[in-house]
Design a protein around this motif. Structure first.
Motif, mmCIF file in Angstrom:
data_model
loop_
_atom_site.group_PDB
_atom_site.id
_atom_site.type_symbol
_atom_site.label_atom_id
_atom_site.label_comp_id
_atom_site.label_asym_id
_atom_site.label_seq_id
_atom_site.Cartn_x
_atom_site.Cartn_y
_atom_site.Cartn_z
ATOM 1 N N ALA A 321 0.819 -1.215 0.000
ATOM 2 C CA ALA A 321 0.000 0.000 0.000
ATOM 3 C C ALA A 321 0.852 1.263 0.000
ATOM 4 C CB ALA A 321 -0.926 -0.003 1.219
ATOM 5 N N GLY A 322 2.008 1.218 0.674
ATOM 6 C CA GLY A 322 2.813 2.418 0.803
ATOM 7 C C GLY A 322 3.699 2.709 -0.379
ATOM 8 N N ALA A 323 4.042 1.684 -1.182
ATOM 9 C CA ALA A 323 5.013 1.869 -2.260
ATOM 10 C C ALA A 323 4.627 2.965 -3.257
ATOM 11 C CB ALA A 323 5.255 0.535 -2.969
ATOM 12 N N PRO A 324 3.389 2.995 -3.786
ATOM 13 C CA PRO A 324 3.069 4.044 -4.775
ATOM 14 C C PRO A 324 3.221 5.453 -4.218
ATOM 15 C CG PRO A 324 1.362 2.352 -4.725
ATOM 16 C CD PRO A 324 2.234 2.106 -3.545
ATOM 17 N N GLU A 325 2.769 5.659 -2.967
ATOM 18 C CA GLU A 325 2.839 7.000 -2.404
ATOM 19 C C GLU A 325 4.269 7.385 -2.039
ATOM 20 O OE1 GLU A 325 1.595 10.720 -1.403
ATOM 21 O OE2 GLU A 325 0.581 9.148 -2.541
ATOM 22 N N LEU A 326 5.063 6.401 -1.595
ATOM 23 C CA LEU A 326 6.469 6.695 -1.304
ATOM 24 C C LEU A 326 7.188 7.177 -2.559
ATOM 25 C CD1 LEU A 326 7.442 3.704 1.027
ATOM 26 C CD2 LEU A 326 7.428 6.122 1.657
ATOM 27 N N LEU A 327 6.957 6.488 -3.667
ATOM 28 C CA LEU A 327 7.597 6.883 -4.920
ATOM 29 C C LEU A 327 7.091 8.258 -5.364
ATOM 30 C CD1 LEU A 327 9.586 5.955 -7.056
ATOM 31 C CD2 LEU A 327 7.692 4.914 -8.293
ATOM 32 N N ASN A 328 5.797 8.489 -5.189
ATOM 33 C CA ASN A 328 5.229 9.782 -5.560
ATOM 34 C C ASN A 328 5.829 10.901 -4.721
ATOM 35 O OD1 ASN A 328 3.093 11.466 -6.915
ATOM 36 N ND2 ASN A 328 2.427 11.691 -4.799
ATOM 37 N N ARG A 329 6.012 10.654 -3.428
ATOM 38 C CA ARG A 329 6.591 11.657 -2.539
ATOM 39 C C ARG A 329 8.031 11.957 -2.932
ATOM 40 N NH1 ARG A 329 4.257 11.559 2.648
ATOM 41 N NH2 ARG A 329 6.037 12.778 3.375
ATOM 42 N N TYR A 330 8.777 10.941 -3.336
ATOM 43 C CA TYR A 330 10.163 11.159 -3.764
ATOM 44 C C TYR A 330 10.205 11.976 -5.050
ATOM 45 C CZ TYR A 330 14.569 10.072 -6.122
ATOM 46 O OH TYR A 330 15.746 10.160 -6.816
ATOM 47 N N GLN A 331 9.372 11.594 -6.013
ATOM 48 C CA GLN A 331 9.418 12.259 -7.309
ATOM 49 C C GLN A 331 8.955 13.713 -7.239
ATOM 50 O OE1 GLN A 331 6.985 9.491 -9.491
ATOM 51 N NE2 GLN A 331 8.735 8.275 -10.182
ATOM 52 N N HIS A 332 8.091 14.047 -6.272
ATOM 53 C CA HIS A 332 7.554 15.396 -6.184
ATOM 54 C C HIS A 332 8.070 16.139 -4.955
ATOM 55 C CE1 HIS A 332 4.611 13.246 -8.749
ATOM 56 N NE2 HIS A 332 4.638 14.370 -9.421
ATOM 57 N N ALA A 333 9.132 15.643 -4.342
ATOM 58 C CA ALA A 333 9.696 16.307 -3.163
ATOM 59 C C ALA A 333 10.335 17.634 -3.565
ATOM 60 C CB ALA A 333 10.728 15.406 -2.498
ATOM 61 N N GLY A 334 10.425 18.551 -2.597
ATOM 62 C CA GLY A 334 11.140 19.796 -2.830
ATOM 63 C C GLY A 334 12.617 19.519 -3.076
ATOM 64 N N PRO A 335 13.343 20.484 -3.647
ATOM 65 C CA PRO A 335 14.757 20.245 -3.991
ATOM 66 C C PRO A 335 15.604 19.780 -2.808
ATOM 67 C CG PRO A 335 13.972 22.272 -5.004
ATOM 68 C CD PRO A 335 12.884 21.812 -4.089
ATOM 69 N N ALA A 336 15.446 20.414 -1.654
ATOM 70 C CA ALA A 336 16.255 20.040 -0.496
ATOM 71 C C ALA A 336 15.890 18.649 0.000
ATOM 72 C CB ALA A 336 16.079 21.068 0.614
ATOM 73 N N ALA A 337 14.589 18.366 0.097
ATOM 74 C CA ALA A 337 14.158 17.042 0.566
ATOM 75 C C ALA A 337 14.610 15.952 -0.398
ATOM 76 C CB ALA A 337 12.641 17.015 0.726
ATOM 77 N N LYS A 338 14.504 16.211 -1.707
ATOM 78 C CA LYS A 338 14.948 15.211 -2.678
ATOM 79 C C LYS A 338 16.457 14.983 -2.577
ATOM 80 C CE LYS A 338 13.028 14.704 -6.712
ATOM 81 N NZ LYS A 338 12.581 14.863 -8.121
ATOM 82 N N ALA A 339 17.225 16.060 -2.341
ATOM 83 C CA ALA A 339 18.676 15.905 -2.204
ATOM 84 C C ALA A 339 19.019 15.042 -1.001
ATOM 85 C CB ALA A 339 19.327 17.281 -2.077
ATOM 86 N N VAL A 340 18.319 15.234 0.113
ATOM 87 C CA VAL A 340 18.555 14.400 1.304
ATOM 88 C C VAL A 340 18.222 12.940 1.003
ATOM 89 C CG1 VAL A 340 17.788 13.947 3.664
ATOM 90 C CG2 VAL A 340 18.243 16.289 2.936
#
Length: 669
Positions: A321-340
């Motif tokens: 259940a969590g996999a699709p949303e986790l990937l979505n959160r990564y792909q649409h994260a802000g620049p700083a969050a994605k860098a971390v």
């Protein structure tokens, strides 16, 4: 005409009031259908004296369109149904077969076609269902409804444990029987349920997913509970099946008895739920895991993928259940969050442990940002990034969550060894979601981390194994200066692998004394292989005394391989006496390989008795190879009975080679 066709007076009255309202409104049936939001045929049949009783839903819509008293009109409709002794085929909802599971809030499972950019439909990206104990209880409930008894069941479990999917699977037999399903949600869940529960007809599933939105509503929750209870006990409206889901905290809140001093806010809800709660466990038990593995083996790639991450704790449904949303959160994260996140992904794929120090991630992330994004960082960018990544998705997962490593429990050890493996860095530590870790290993496998990553590893990591693995990865990517400094940092923190490698490098560079110092440090941390390597290098350089001293030092630490390896070198140089001395030292320390090697030398020298004595000594220590070697000597001496006895002794100790050797002897005989 109603009287001629046998229709009840109440139906005649109902149609008369509808016809009067239509005349007063000066509308034709087409205009009325448009105003009521109904089909032209539905309106025509509702007004026709040759048709059966219209549904409650149709009567309500017509009453609103014609400004007739809705409650009175529905009362006439219900009486007409009762007098006719039949039920309408319509009511809230639609046939179960017309619903898609995702429309009923069943979580999408796995990474999904939309996340992966595939053309495959969402319905096809659906894992096989693994039945568990609660499914058997649900099946019994469904069987009861098919037998004509109205039932309610509310599944209780944490987020993403499979409650809604279990309900969906349970109603499939009812779909084959033509049942309808009604999911009240518009304009709000509570309003829809309160306004339309009285219209629910027989053979309907009432779908109350996330039942706290209905039963826990402060204004009308108790009224909804009363309406559901009335539906369940009304024989003329059954059979119906009411299915709901709740988190455990809501179930506890609704079923707890109030104290005398406080108002009873959930009395009707508590009565409704009594005896009708069904627990759904957080994790798959052993039989469910076995069933999931079998389905994965048969080609279910979603289950196979989830099992790679969640097989240890059994939280398969949460992972799916969590996999699709986790990937979505990564792909649409802000620049700083994605860098971390990218720094964390690279750290895990290059060998850093599960628990990632916050200081390391923060420093590592900077070079993952473009210059434009870096220039726009505010003073609190790191705190904002970690807060963004800590927000949970389905299954109580988060892209990056703070974690508390358990203290390591080991037997007492010397002070030098006790600190090995301890992370010196203090402060918060974080864990990357398993799915994102796996995604990073595949999507970033060809990418080399930027300089800030290597610098942060050198500055903030202290676990010797992690440092040494990062050094290896830096070397593979030709970041040789970083690899050199990381290797030394690993050695400082007691990595025996790094110490051994540096010792060999020192020896090859012509610094034997420096090499020995590092080798002894490595041996002190449990790696005696480097002593053997240095002993061989000393032997090749002609320093036999130095080589033997190092081999003796390794043997004193429990590693007799160095003595045997030196003995082989001496034997090849035809120094039989020197080889025998070394082998006897190793054999005296319990090395049965040395005993057998020495026995071979004794036999070649014609000392069969001495060879047998050595082999029997090794056999007494449980070495079945020595027993088989003795059997070969007995067979060569034509003592077949003695050879067979020795082989049977070895076979009795579990040596199947001895059985094979014995079988060959029998065949030859």
């Amino acid at each position: 005409m109603d009287e001629q066709t046998g229709h009840s007076p109440q139906l005649t009255k109902l149609r008369g009031r509808l016809a009067d309202g239509l005349a007063r409104a000066r509308l034709n049936q087409t205009q009325l259908a448009r105003r009521a939001g109904l089909g032209r045929t539905t309106v025509s049949e509702a007004l026709s004296p040759q048709k059966p009783v219209p549904s409650a839903e149709t009567v309500a819509a017509l009453s609103r369109a014609l400004r007739l008293p809705e409650a009175e009109m529905l009362a006439l409709q219900r009486t007409a149904v009762q007098q006719a002794g039949t039920s309408t085929t319509e009511g809230p909802g639609r046939p179960i077969g017309e619903w898609a599971p995702h429309d009923l809030e069943v979580h999408r499972a796995g990474p999904g076609p939309t996340a992966a950019g595939s053309d495959m439909s969402a319905e096809r990206a659906w894992p096989a269902y693994v039945r568990r104990e609660h499914d058997r209880v649900l099946d019994k409930t469904v069987d009861d409804t098919m037998a004509g008894r109205s039932r309610i069941m509310v599944l209780v479990g944490a987020s993403s444990t499979g409650k809604t999917r279990a309900c969906w699977e349970a109603v499939q037999p009812l779909a084959d029987q033509g049942w309808r399903l009604w999911h009240p949600f518009d304009p709000t869940r509570a309003q829809a349920a309160l306004e339309q529960l009285h219209r629910v007809g027989p053979r309907t599933v009432v779908w109350l997913n996330e039942a706290q939105h209905y039963l826990g509503d402060r204004a009308v929750g108790e009224q909804i509970a009363a309406a559901v209870h009335r539906l369940l006990v009304s024989r003329e409206r059954g059979p119906v099946l009411v299915l709901g889901t709740l988190w455990p905290e809501y179930a506890t809140q609704y079923t707890a008895l109030p104290t005398p001093a406080e108002p009873d806010l959930h009395s009707r809800v508590r009565e409704l739920l009594a005896g009708h709660l069904l627990a759904v466990p957080d994790a798959f038990d052993a039989p469910a895991l076995a069933a999931a593995r079998a389905l994965a083996k048969d080609g279910d790639w979603l289950l196979a993928d989830a099992l790679t991450r969640a097989h240890a704790d059994g939280r398969i449904t949460q992972d799916l259940a969590g996999a699709p949303e986790l990937l979505n959160r990564y792909q649409h994260a802000g620049p700083a969050a994605k860098a971390v996140l990218q720094a964390a992904m690279d750290a895990r794929r290059l060998g850093v442990g599960l628990h990632l120090p916050q200081a390391f991630l923060t420093d590592a992330a900077t070079d993952y940002l473009s210059q434009s994004d870096y220039d726009q960082l505010s003073d609190g960018w790191a705190e904002q990034a970690y807060a963004e990544l800590a927000k949970p998705v389905h299954g109580k997962q988060a892209p990056l969550r703070q974690t508390s490593p358990r203290p390591v429990r080991r037997p007492p050890a010397p002070a030098s060894a006790a600190t090995t493996g301890a992370e010196a860095g203090k402060g918060p530590q974080f864990r990357l979601a398993d799915y994102l870790e796996q995604h990073g290993r595949t999507s970033r496998r060809h990418l080399c981390p930027p300089a800030s990553f290597w610098h942060a590893a050198l500055t903030h990591l202290a676990h010797p194994d992690h440092l040494n693995r990062i050094a290896d990865e830096a070397e593979k990517r030709l970041r040789l200066q970083w690899a050199h400094h990381l290797r030394h940092q690993a050695a400082v923190h007691g990595s025996p692998v790094a110490l051994a490698l540096l010792a060999v490098m020192r020896a090859e560079a012509g610094d034997p004394d420096g090499a020995e110092v590092l080798a002894r440090q490595a041996a002190g941390h449990g790696d005696t292989d480097v002593l053997r390597q240095l002993a061989e290098m000393r032997e090749e350089a002609g320093d036999r005394d130095g080589a033997e001293a190092l081999a003796q030092e390794a043997a004193g630490l429990g590693d007799t391989d160095a003595l045997r390896q030196l003995a082989v070198t001496r034997e090849l140089a035809q120094d039989w006496d020197g080889a025998e001395v070394l082998l006897r030292q190793a054999a005296g320390l319990g090395d049965t390989d040395a005993s057998r090697q020495l026995a071979r030398m004794r036999e070649e020298a014609g000392d069969r008795d001495g060879a047998e004595a050595l082999l029997r000594q090794a056999a007494g220590l449980g070495d079945t190879d020595a027993l088989r070697q003795l059997a070969e000597m007995r067979e060569e001496a034509r003592d077949r009975d003695g050879a067979e006895a020795l082989l049977r002794q070895a076979a009795g100790l579990g040596d199947t080679d001895a059985l094979r050797q014995l079988a060959e002897m029998r065949e030859e005989a």
